[in-house]
Scaffold this motif. Structure first.
Motif, mmCIF file in Angstrom:
data_model
loop_
_atom_site.group_PDB
_atom_site.id
_atom_site.type_symbol
_atom_site.label_atom_id
_atom_site.label_comp_id
_atom_site.label_asym_id
_atom_site.label_seq_id
_atom_site.Cartn_x
_atom_site.Cartn_y
_atom_site.Cartn_z
ATOM 1 N N ARG A 70 3.621 12.035 3.499
ATOM 2 C CA ARG A 70 4.625 13.092 3.588
ATOM 3 C C ARG A 70 5.883 12.591 4.295
ATOM 4 N N LEU A 71 5.693 11.911 5.406
ATOM 5 C CA LEU A 71 6.860 11.469 6.176
ATOM 6 C C LEU A 71 7.621 10.342 5.468
ATOM 7 N N MET A 72 6.906 9.479 4.780
ATOM 8 C CA MET A 72 7.619 8.412 4.062
ATOM 9 C C MET A 72 8.452 8.981 2.922
ATOM 10 N N LEU A 73 7.944 10.006 2.269
ATOM 11 C CA LEU A 73 8.744 10.658 1.228
ATOM 12 C C LEU A 73 9.914 11.418 1.848
ATOM 13 N N ARG A 74 9.623 12.187 2.905
ATOM 14 C CA ARG A 74 10.687 12.996 3.505
ATOM 15 C C ARG A 74 11.792 12.134 4.105
ATOM 16 N N ALA A 75 11.411 10.998 4.685
ATOM 17 C CA ALA A 75 12.410 10.133 5.323
ATOM 18 C C ALA A 75 13.116 9.227 4.311
ATOM 19 N N GLY A 76 12.859 9.433 3.039
ATOM 20 C CA GLY A 76 13.556 8.619 2.031
ATOM 21 C C GLY A 76 13.170 7.161 2.080
ATOM 22 N N MET A 77 11.922 6.878 2.412
ATOM 23 C CA MET A 77 11.487 5.479 2.501
ATOM 24 C C MET A 77 10.934 4.948 1.189
ATOM 25 N N VAL A 78 10.274 5.813 0.452
ATOM 26 C CA VAL A 78 9.688 5.387 -0.825
ATOM 27 C C VAL A 78 9.903 6.475 -1.864
ATOM 28 N N LYS A 79 9.778 6.080 -3.106
ATOM 29 C CA LYS A 79 9.808 7.020 -4.216
ATOM 30 C C LYS A 79 8.707 6.601 -5.177
ATOM 31 N N GLN A 80 7.851 7.536 -5.536
ATOM 32 C CA GLN A 80 6.800 7.176 -6.484
ATOM 33 C C GLN A 80 7.394 7.088 -7.887
ATOM 34 N N GLN A 81 7.101 5.988 -8.587
ATOM 35 C CA GLN A 81 7.629 5.832 -9.942
ATOM 36 C C GLN A 81 6.606 6.253 -10.990
ATOM 37 N N THR A 82 5.359 6.033 -10.685
ATOM 38 C CA THR A 82 4.245 6.573 -11.456
ATOM 39 C C THR A 82 3.038 6.436 -10.533
ATOM 40 N N ALA A 83 1.900 6.974 -10.924
ATOM 41 C CA ALA A 83 0.760 7.024 -9.994
ATOM 42 C C ALA A 83 0.521 5.691 -9.285
ATOM 43 N N GLY A 84 0.630 5.711 -7.948
ATOM 44 C CA GLY A 84 0.293 4.531 -7.160
ATOM 45 C C GLY A 84 1.271 3.371 -7.252
ATOM 46 N N ILE A 85 2.430 3.614 -7.817
ATOM 47 C CA ILE A 85 3.457 2.568 -7.926
ATOM 48 C C ILE A 85 4.748 3.108 -7.328
ATOM 49 N N TYR A 86 5.252 2.441 -6.306
ATOM 50 C CA TYR A 86 6.372 2.947 -5.514
ATOM 51 C C TYR A 86 7.584 2.031 -5.533
ATOM 52 N N SER A 87 8.737 2.656 -5.511
ATOM 53 C CA SER A 87 9.942 1.932 -5.129
ATOM 54 C C SER A 87 10.091 2.054 -3.620
ATOM 55 N N TRP A 88 10.496 0.976 -3.008
ATOM 56 C CA TRP A 88 10.759 0.956 -1.566
ATOM 57 C C TRP A 88 12.246 1.157 -1.380
ATOM 58 N N LEU A 89 12.613 2.365 -1.001
ATOM 59 C CA LEU A 89 14.031 2.672 -0.799
ATOM 60 C C LEU A 89 14.519 1.927 0.445
ATOM 61 N N PRO A 90 15.833 1.894 0.661
ATOM 62 C CA PRO A 90 16.351 0.987 1.694
ATOM 63 C C PRO A 90 15.640 1.086 3.049
ATOM 64 N N LEU A 91 15.393 2.295 3.537
ATOM 65 C CA LEU A 91 14.755 2.404 4.857
ATOM 66 C C LEU A 91 13.327 1.861 4.829
ATOM 67 N N GLY A 92 12.583 2.177 3.785
ATOM 68 C CA GLY A 92 11.213 1.679 3.674
ATOM 69 C C GLY A 92 11.172 0.170 3.479
ATOM 70 N N TYR A 93 12.109 -0.327 2.681
ATOM 71 C CA TYR A 93 12.171 -1.764 2.440
ATOM 72 C C TYR A 93 12.446 -2.524 3.737
ATOM 73 N N LYS A 94 13.293 -1.939 4.581
ATOM 74 C CA LYS A 94 13.646 -2.594 5.837
ATOM 75 C C LYS A 94 12.410 -2.742 6.736
ATOM 76 N N VAL A 95 11.601 -1.695 6.807
ATOM 77 C CA VAL A 95 10.386 -1.783 7.621
ATOM 78 C C VAL A 95 9.404 -2.777 6.990
#
Lengths: 451, 451
Positions: free
Chosen positions: B24-49
């Motif tokens: 929930r927090l990773m989605l809310r904080a704009g860290m990741v976006k699910q592209q399809t089941a179990g496959i994520y894009s790492w948005l800039p904040l998530g990628y940085k971590v």
């Protein structure tokens, strides 16, 4: 790194499968191992260069204000159906079906996915300009993979995507990339020339390919020789300054420079004859403005200043990261092996101990090794029990730009030998002076990396 | 980074698909976006971590003497037929057929490929010990991908493989990994407890899983409470010293600590009752010695000191790099959002400008931003035209450990506010003192990263 503890499986014989010099040298120097057609493992030495190249690309992208993220390697087919490319892409696209019978594909590029990310995160022109990029493995199922990493199937690419309100803004993003690319390639010791490229089915003048001149290049290129006198150098630039970036574009693209795809003999003939050149080139990057090609069908819009929704203007801009290793070697080698430019060399300097096991030689080497590391350099110490000839041959093959040779005879006079891989010239000096000289050589490179 | 130029698509609403807090927090904080089941894009904040975590793993692996390389994501099926796992692996393996009808697979792990690399590059016991590792994307086609990046299908893992002449040497490699893992997790602000794990079909005692205690953990764990008092801290260790490494293993694994798979109530009952604990845990790593399981069938042998060819003793040791983001958040959050440990935070400090557009507030913020960057820190400056409440809410959600609040009232007295995300405590001080305090806080972290 001590060579005795490293994994450097050099080959004595030329591998039969290698048709071009970079492929041959990467295999011989233990940099890569082919796992199956067009799919390579990056052995420690190759991986190290790959990371250095990747780091330079990251730094220059971010200097230009572009934001890194990371998209996955696998993509859902649905996105590509939205853009219409799923059926159009052909056999180069590696299609995959998962256990739930969903269609995936191994991304050959990311226009669709980045457009999807943009449309779900941005609504207003106030959030523009925005350029997102990533460096990720991609797959193109080439019919005939060959030339090692130059035309592999699984390859590492930097692809950036700009999102802008107007064509004018998008062309500024295009220009920022051009400047960043000039800096990027120069830091790698490459001269990459922006050449007018073919816009493909989309057309338009707003695409350039960057080509490195090399005899083994796959493209024939035609250019005005004045262009090879240009260099970006260490000039400062404000990436927000539209005029400054535009001036760089004009400086670097106003002379004739085209690949065979866009070559126009009539225009070329207007170049004074003594400046007309034709040669072979390796493509290492591309800039491409394509307007609303993806934003329109995929609904990537923003609310503009007047309150109306408009599709954003986009472009995509690539650098072939894994392919660059091949291109650099094609441009920089001799009959003994690779000659790494200082900016990308896997190790900054090699230390060759001519009498391993001799207490004073060993301790001089250890002292050099420790001191070089303390100064921020990354040395490779050949501490194996091998003859001098074998040590020199390995160092020459793997192409470190500098070598310090340490032997008992020189040490009696407090001397070691510092040898340039490029020129082959050696100078005797004290260990202390050798360290100082290397620190001086690498100072600008370490400073650039530290940014 | 200036927030106005960043891409941080925070969500106001709780996303429905998220079942656990980290997702929930990773989605809310704009860290990741699910592209399809179990496959994520790492948005800039998530990628940085992700990159910070990856960097720590690289550093601690290399400190232990292990050598990085990079194997491809796709592997030829032939290798897995040699080991016998191609048919055995089941539906979690993503199988792919290329245009030439060759069978490939998206690697779920790399024992076969690294064994292939080893056997083609090493022949003599003199080249041992050797531990190779990589950090690469892997794929497991989970039947029910869930919990965000904690159980994704495409995930980033560090996997190392040791090659040794004897079982004894291989167990020293095992111990080096244990020490390196303790350091790795502690630098991330995590307490990860090595617990006796199930050897699976191979059996044997030589496997430990590292678990982070968290209410949402998928495994039930049982342990002696004394174990949570242990920490590796900043002790120095010589990774070549067999006794030192063995002593760490004994210190950290002699007390009862097991997952439900290996739990033995009779043994547990011998722990004094007041020290018996059961809890939930998240697996973030595993050590595994498996002897000659792959080297024998695949012919990975070396010539030993006596001239005879022997199969090498191997182990494989994993860290779930992408999963760690979820684990850290599960272990460190509150009802306002994420609370990043200093060692992995995407930005070291946030600057909240309470009156954007006010000349003196703006210039104080700019000065802070410039000075923090000059001191090697990585600040996020919220320069948007937003109310203070919205700025605070964003900072709390994305979890930066420190915030500097800059407003006109405080500035009149040359004061800003430095707030700890973890405790919520604020202190007024001059901008200069705030910078000095932050430099002091981050000094050990920057020093560790610089190695």
């Amino acid at each position: 790194m001590r060579l005795s503890r490293y994994f450097l499986p050099v080959l004595k014989e030329d591998p039969k499968e290698a048709q071009i010099v970079s492929h041959r040298l990467m295999l011989r120097a233990g940099m890569v191992k082919q796992q199956t057609a067009g799919i390579y493992s990056w052995l420690p030495l190759g991986y190290k260069v790959l990371r250095r190249i990747e780091q330079i690309v990251h730094q220059e992208m971010q200097r230009a204000g572009h934001i890194p993220l990371l998209m996955p390697t696998l993509q859902p087919a649905e996105l590509w159906k939205e853009s219409g490319r799923y059926d159009a892409y052909g056999e180069e696209m590696l299609r995959v079906t998962d256990r739930n019978k969903r269609d995936l594909l191994y991304g050959p590029t990311n226009e669709e996915m980045i457009t999807d990310i943009f449309r779900s995160g941005v609504n207003s022109y106030k959030d523009l300009p925005l350029t997102l990029y990533h460096i990720q493995w991609k797959f193109r199922d080439e019919r005939r993979p060959r030339f090692g990493v130059m035309r592999g199937r699984e390859f590492l690419m930097k692809d950036s995507y700009n999102f802008d309100l107007t064509k004018e803004d998008a062309l500024h993003a295009y220009n920022r990339h051009l400047v960043a690319y000039l800096r990027t390639y120069e830091r790698m010791g490459l001269q990459a020339i922006p050449m007018r490229a073919d816009g493909g089915p989309i057309g338009g003048d707003y695409t350039h390919e960057f080509l490195v001149l090399a005899e083994t290049g796959e493209s024939e290129v035609f250019y005005d020789s004045e262009i090879t006198d240009l260099s970006f150098g260490d000039r400062q630039i404000d990436y927000d300054d539209v005029g400054q970036c535009q001036a760089v574009l004009e400086e670097f693209t106003s002379r004739y420079a085209r690949t065979d795809e866009t070559h126009d003999q009539d225009v070329f003939d207007k170049v004074p004859e003594e400046r007309r050149r034709s040669a072979r080139g390796i493509e290492v990057g591309q800039l491409f403005y394509f307007g609303t090609k993806y934003s329109e069908p995929m609904g990537a819009t923003v609310v503009g200043p007047d309150g109306a929704k408009v599709p954003v203007h986009m472009g995509s801009h690539g650098i072939g990261v894994s392919r660059l290793l091949g291109a650099i070697i094609e441009a920089s080698h001799d009959d003994k092996g690779i000659v790494w430019p200082e900016g990308v060399t896997p190790f900054h300097v090699g230390i060759a101990n001519l009498k391993q096991g001799d207490a004073s030689t060993d301790s001089a080497c250890e002292a050099l090794y420790t001191e070089l590391k303390a100064r921020g350099l990354d040395p490779l110490y050949d501490d194996r029990n091998e003859r001098a000839g074998a040590k020199f041959a390995t160092m020459d093959l793997i192409g470190l730009p500098w070598r310090i040779t340490v032997g008992p005879r020189g040490l009696a006079d407090n001397k070691v030998e510092l040898t340039s891989r490029r020129t082959g010239e050696s100078q005797e000096m004290s260990p202390k002076d050798a360290v100082a000289r290397l620190v001086q050589i690498y100072e600008p490179i370490l400073a650039a990396n530290a940014v």
